[in-house]
Design a protein around this motif. Structure first.
Motif, PDB file in Angstrom:
ATOM      1  N   UNK A  45       0.857  -1.172   0.000  1.00  0.00           N
ATOM      2  CA  UNK A  45       0.000   0.000   0.000  1.00  0.00           C
ATOM      3  C   UNK A  45       0.900   1.231   0.000  1.00  0.00           C
ATOM      4  N   UNK A  46       0.590   2.179  -0.871  1.00  0.00           N
ATOM      5  CA  UNK A  46       1.352   3.423  -0.956  1.00  0.00           C
ATOM      6  C   UNK A  46       0.374   4.581  -0.927  1.00  0.00           C
ATOM      7  N   UNK A  47       0.696   5.622  -0.157  1.00  0.00           N
ATOM      8  CA  UNK A  47      -0.191   6.776  -0.071  1.00  0.00           C
ATOM      9  C   UNK A  47       0.563   8.045  -0.404  1.00  0.00           C
ATOM     10  N   UNK A  48      -0.113   8.937  -1.135  1.00  0.00           N
ATOM     11  CA  UNK A  48       0.436  10.247  -1.450  1.00  0.00           C
ATOM     12  C   UNK A  48      -0.691  11.262  -1.343  1.00  0.00           C
ATOM     13  N   UNK A  49      -0.345  12.512  -1.179  1.00  0.00           N
ATOM     14  CA  UNK A  49      -1.351  13.570  -1.203  1.00  0.00           C
ATOM     15  C   UNK A  49      -1.160  14.359  -2.479  1.00  0.00           C
ATOM     16  N   UNK A  50      -2.242  14.931  -2.964  1.00  0.00           N
ATOM     17  CA  UNK A  50      -2.125  15.766  -4.152  1.00  0.00           C
ATOM     18  C   UNK A  50      -3.144  16.888  -4.075  1.00  0.00           C
ATOM     19  N   UNK A  51      -2.971  17.843  -4.912  1.00  0.00           N
ATOM     20  CA  UNK A  51      -3.788  19.046  -4.883  1.00  0.00           C
ATOM     21  C   UNK A  51      -2.940  20.179  -4.330  1.00  0.00           C
ATOM     22  N   UNK A  52      -3.406  21.370  -4.524  1.00  0.00           N
ATOM     23  CA  UNK A  52      -2.603  22.533  -4.147  1.00  0.00           C
ATOM     24  C   UNK A  52      -2.349  22.624  -2.653  1.00  0.00           C
ATOM     25  N   UNK A  53      -3.287  22.171  -1.832  1.00  0.00           N
ATOM     26  CA  UNK A  53      -3.141  22.435  -0.390  1.00  0.00           C
ATOM     27  C   UNK A  53      -2.948  21.255   0.541  1.00  0.00           C
ATOM     28  N   UNK A  54      -2.786  20.133   0.340  1.00  0.00           N
ATOM     29  CA  UNK A  54      -3.307  19.001  -0.432  1.00  0.00           C
ATOM     30  C   UNK A  54      -4.777  18.731  -0.133  1.00  0.00           C
ATOM     31  N   UNK A  55      -5.521  18.548  -1.185  1.00  0.00           N
ATOM     32  CA  UNK A  55      -6.961  18.374  -1.076  1.00  0.00           C
ATOM     33  C   UNK A  55      -7.402  16.918  -1.062  1.00  0.00           C
ATOM     34  N   UNK A  56      -6.527  16.025  -1.519  1.00  0.00           N
ATOM     35  CA  UNK A  56      -6.892  14.611  -1.592  1.00  0.00           C
ATOM     36  C   UNK A  56      -5.724  13.727  -1.184  1.00  0.00           C
ATOM     37  N   UNK A  57      -6.064  12.533  -0.760  1.00  0.00           N
ATOM     38  CA  UNK A  57      -5.082  11.480  -0.534  1.00  0.00           C
ATOM     39  C   UNK A  57      -5.332  10.427  -1.603  1.00  0.00           C
ATOM     40  N   UNK A  58      -4.275   9.904  -2.143  1.00  0.00           N
ATOM     41  CA  UNK A  58      -4.392   8.830  -3.130  1.00  0.00           C
ATOM     42  C   UNK A  58      -3.668   7.624  -2.556  1.00  0.00           C
ATOM     43  N   UNK A  59      -4.395   6.521  -2.446  1.00  0.00           N
ATOM     44  CA  UNK A  59      -3.824   5.287  -1.909  1.00  0.00           C
ATOM     45  C   UNK A  59      -3.828   4.259  -3.032  1.00  0.00           C
ATOM     46  N   UNK A  60      -2.659   3.712  -3.332  1.00  0.00           N
ATOM     47  CA  UNK A  60      -2.536   2.633  -4.305  1.00  0.00           C
ATOM     48  C   UNK A  60      -2.308   1.348  -3.524  1.00  0.00           C
ATOM     49  N   UNK A  61      -3.223   0.407  -3.704  1.00  0.00           N
ATOM     50  CA  UNK A  61      -3.176  -0.857  -2.976  1.00  0.00           C
ATOM     51  C   UNK A  61      -2.968  -1.974  -3.989  1.00  0.00           C
ATOM     52  N   UNK A  62      -1.930  -2.775  -3.802  1.00  0.00           N
ATOM     53  CA  UNK A  62      -1.736  -3.962  -4.629  1.00  0.00           C
ATOM     54  C   UNK A  62      -2.311  -5.135  -3.861  1.00  0.00           C
ATOM     55  N   UNK A  63      -3.286  -5.811  -4.497  1.00  0.00           N
ATOM     56  CA  UNK A  63      -3.891  -6.978  -3.864  1.00  0.00           C
ATOM     57  C   UNK A  63      -3.546  -8.218  -4.688  1.00  0.00           C
ATOM     58  N   UNK A  64      -3.568  -9.348  -4.016  1.00  0.00           N
ATOM     59  CA  UNK A  64      -3.334 -10.629  -4.680  1.00  0.00           C
ATOM     60  C   UNK A  64      -4.529 -11.520  -4.366  1.00  0.00           C
ATOM     61  N   UNK A  65      -5.153 -12.035  -5.414  1.00  0.00           N
ATOM     62  CA  UNK A  65      -6.317 -12.890  -5.236  1.00  0.00           C
ATOM     63  C   UNK A  65      -5.890 -14.245  -4.714  1.00  0.00           C
ATOM     64  N   UNK A  66      -6.666 -14.778  -3.781  1.00  0.00           N
ATOM     65  CA  UNK A  66      -6.362 -16.061  -3.158  1.00  0.00           C
ATOM     66  C   UNK A  66      -6.960 -17.205  -3.946  1.00  0.00           C
TER      67      UNK A  66
END
Length: 66
Positions: A45-66
């Motif tokens: 899982x990786x998280x970053x903020x974006x936007x000028x002030x930052x207005x949003x958080x973006x989370x990229x989640x890598x999942x693996x199906x069982x």
């Protein structure tokens, strides 16, 4: 042994965008995005903020199906 780069056929990237004013409980937003997925485990899982002030958080989640 070298590991191949990229995702395996059983993995997927899930992109979760969360408005900063709703970020008190990131877990709730992430789990809501993953509820429609079949049985899986979170690999990374990786998280970053974006936007000028930052207005949003973006989370990229890598999942693996069982």
């Amino acid at each position: 042994p070298d590991q191949p780069l990229g995702l395996t056929p059983r993995q997927e990237i899930v992109d979760v965008n969360i408005p900063a004013h709703q970020s008190d409980d990131l877990h709730v937003h992430i789990m809501a995005a993953l509820t429609a997925k079949p049985a899986h485990r979170i690999v990374t899982m990786t998280m970053a903020t974006y936007g000028e002030f930052p207005l949003h958080h973006r989370v990229l989640v890598v999942i693996e199906f069982l």
